[in-house]
Design a protein around this motif. Structure first.
Motif, mmCIF file in Angstrom:
data_model
loop_
_atom_site.group_PDB
_atom_site.id
_atom_site.type_symbol
_atom_site.label_atom_id
_atom_site.label_comp_id
_atom_site.label_asym_id
_atom_site.label_seq_id
_atom_site.Cartn_x
_atom_site.Cartn_y
_atom_site.Cartn_z
ATOM 1 N N UNK A 27 -44.309 18.453 -80.935
ATOM 2 C CA UNK A 27 -43.464 17.953 -80.082
ATOM 3 C C UNK A 27 -44.566 17.833 -78.435
ATOM 4 N N UNK A 28 -43.643 18.230 -77.024
ATOM 5 C CA UNK A 28 -44.937 16.830 -76.279
ATOM 6 C C UNK A 28 -43.261 17.037 -74.903
ATOM 7 N N UNK A 29 -43.761 18.876 -74.072
ATOM 8 C CA UNK A 29 -43.155 18.873 -73.424
ATOM 9 C C UNK A 29 -43.909 18.709 -71.847
ATOM 10 N N UNK A 30 -43.244 18.541 -70.879
ATOM 11 C CA UNK A 30 -44.230 18.544 -69.412
ATOM 12 C C UNK A 30 -43.359 20.044 -69.058
ATOM 13 N N UNK A 31 -43.572 21.103 -68.009
ATOM 14 C CA UNK A 31 -43.218 22.556 -67.594
ATOM 15 C C UNK A 31 -44.187 21.845 -66.247
ATOM 16 N N UNK A 32 -43.199 23.413 -65.333
ATOM 17 C CA UNK A 32 -43.586 23.179 -63.814
ATOM 18 C C UNK A 32 -43.383 24.204 -63.498
ATOM 19 N N UNK A 33 -44.510 25.082 -63.188
ATOM 20 C CA UNK A 33 -45.424 25.933 -62.126
ATOM 21 C C UNK A 33 -43.987 26.942 -61.493
ATOM 22 N N UNK A 34 -43.891 28.162 -61.735
ATOM 23 C CA UNK A 34 -42.179 28.289 -61.065
ATOM 24 C C UNK A 34 -42.857 28.700 -59.572
ATOM 25 N N UNK A 35 -44.212 29.258 -60.164
ATOM 26 C CA UNK A 35 -44.329 29.800 -58.559
ATOM 27 C C UNK A 35 -45.075 28.376 -57.849
ATOM 28 N N UNK A 36 -45.794 27.577 -57.924
ATOM 29 C CA UNK A 36 -46.681 27.004 -57.386
ATOM 30 C C UNK A 36 -45.786 25.431 -57.988
ATOM 31 N N UNK A 37 -44.931 24.729 -57.454
ATOM 32 C CA UNK A 37 -44.604 23.282 -58.213
ATOM 33 C C UNK A 37 -45.400 21.857 -57.705
ATOM 34 N N UNK A 38 -46.875 22.430 -57.797
ATOM 35 C CA UNK A 38 -48.216 21.249 -57.246
ATOM 36 C C UNK A 38 -48.226 21.560 -58.742
ATOM 37 N N UNK A 39 -48.056 22.509 -59.674
ATOM 38 C CA UNK A 39 -48.583 22.732 -60.904
ATOM 39 C C UNK A 39 -47.624 21.761 -62.566
ATOM 40 N N UNK A 40 -48.639 21.160 -62.983
ATOM 41 C CA UNK A 40 -47.426 20.436 -63.989
ATOM 42 C C UNK A 40 -48.325 20.341 -65.582
ATOM 43 N N UNK A 41 -47.546 20.655 -66.267
ATOM 44 C CA UNK A 41 -48.322 20.682 -67.337
ATOM 45 C C UNK A 41 -47.711 20.387 -68.648
ATOM 46 N N UNK A 42 -48.548 19.806 -69.510
ATOM 47 C CA UNK A 42 -47.893 19.110 -70.965
ATOM 48 C C UNK A 42 -48.477 20.393 -71.715
ATOM 49 N N UNK A 43 -47.303 21.016 -72.281
ATOM 50 C CA UNK A 43 -47.555 21.412 -74.056
ATOM 51 C C UNK A 43 -47.149 21.092 -74.966
ATOM 52 N N UNK A 44 -47.914 20.510 -76.340
ATOM 53 C CA UNK A 44 -48.303 19.725 -77.096
ATOM 54 C C UNK A 44 -48.182 20.174 -78.364
ATOM 55 N N UNK A 45 -47.878 19.431 -79.661
ATOM 56 C CA UNK A 45 -48.099 20.045 -80.342
ATOM 57 C C UNK A 45 -48.851 18.816 -81.425
ATOM 58 N N UNK A 46 -48.981 18.696 -82.294
ATOM 59 C CA UNK A 46 -49.531 17.566 -83.298
ATOM 60 C C UNK A 46 -50.045 18.629 -84.445
ATOM 61 N N UNK A 47 -50.028 17.233 -85.455
ATOM 62 C CA UNK A 47 -49.991 17.619 -86.674
ATOM 63 C C UNK A 47 -51.537 17.908 -87.079
ATOM 64 N N UNK A 48 -52.117 17.143 -86.824
ATOM 65 C CA UNK A 48 -53.590 17.458 -86.908
ATOM 66 C C UNK A 48 -54.533 16.540 -86.440
ATOM 67 N N UNK A 49 -55.805 16.742 -86.278
ATOM 68 C CA UNK A 49 -57.064 15.413 -85.489
ATOM 69 C C UNK A 49 -56.578 14.778 -85.549
ATOM 70 N N UNK A 50 -56.105 13.143 -87.324
ATOM 71 C CA UNK A 50 -55.959 11.719 -86.497
ATOM 72 C C UNK A 50 -54.869 11.389 -85.911
#
Lengths: 94, 94
Positions: free
Chosen positions: B37-60
């Motif tokens: 998974x690979x998604x972009x989120x924005x903080x509800x209180x501070x819209x200058x905070x953008x955070x990517x939350x990613x999931x990868x199968x492994x190091x490779x």
């Protein structure tokens, strides 16, 4: 959907105690209405960083969560084991 | 499974430009082998905070990602729009 990242910086030697407390919090939170996902992660480079990443269907589910017996009992106990914490509540953008 | 939380603190007025850049990065990263998974989120209180939350199968898969054309081209451009960033690479505990 509401995404929460709750990052905790735990005191050395308190990490296992914290994980024990999280076991109950994670298990009971997952069973709550409106909980999409609720997982505990540990930083690969700094094992004193424990982070819960949660997904809730909406504000109502999140408010109910904050008023559950297990949340009210366990979250302060975790607070005692931490140096500091960062909480971000997110909306999905992409 | 590897979980990544990449939190960016963007300059005022640069958020929309950043989201535009993320659109391509998110879309191409999701198509990569080993991307869970690979998604972009924005903080509800501070819209200058953008955070990517990613999931990868492994190091490779993660290493391949860091060497893709889109990663090498876009990530520095995002860096120019940010005041600072925090990167946490996590293992799943619970």
């Amino acid at each position: 959907m509401i995404k929460i990242v709750a990052k905790g910086f735990f005191h050395e030697g308190k990490v296992n105690e914290a994980i024990k407390l999280y076991e109950e919090l994670v298990q009971k939170s997952r069973n709550e209405k409106g909980c999409i996902s609720y997982n505990l992660f540990q930083d690969k480079k700094d094992d004193t960083i424990l982070t819960v990443i949660e997904e809730w269907e909406g504000e109502e589910a999140l408010e109910l969560h904050k008023n559950t017996e297990h949340f009210i009992r366990i979250v302060p106990l975790l607070g005692d084991l931490r140096k500091k914490s960062e909480l971000n509540i997110y909306n999905l953008v992409l």
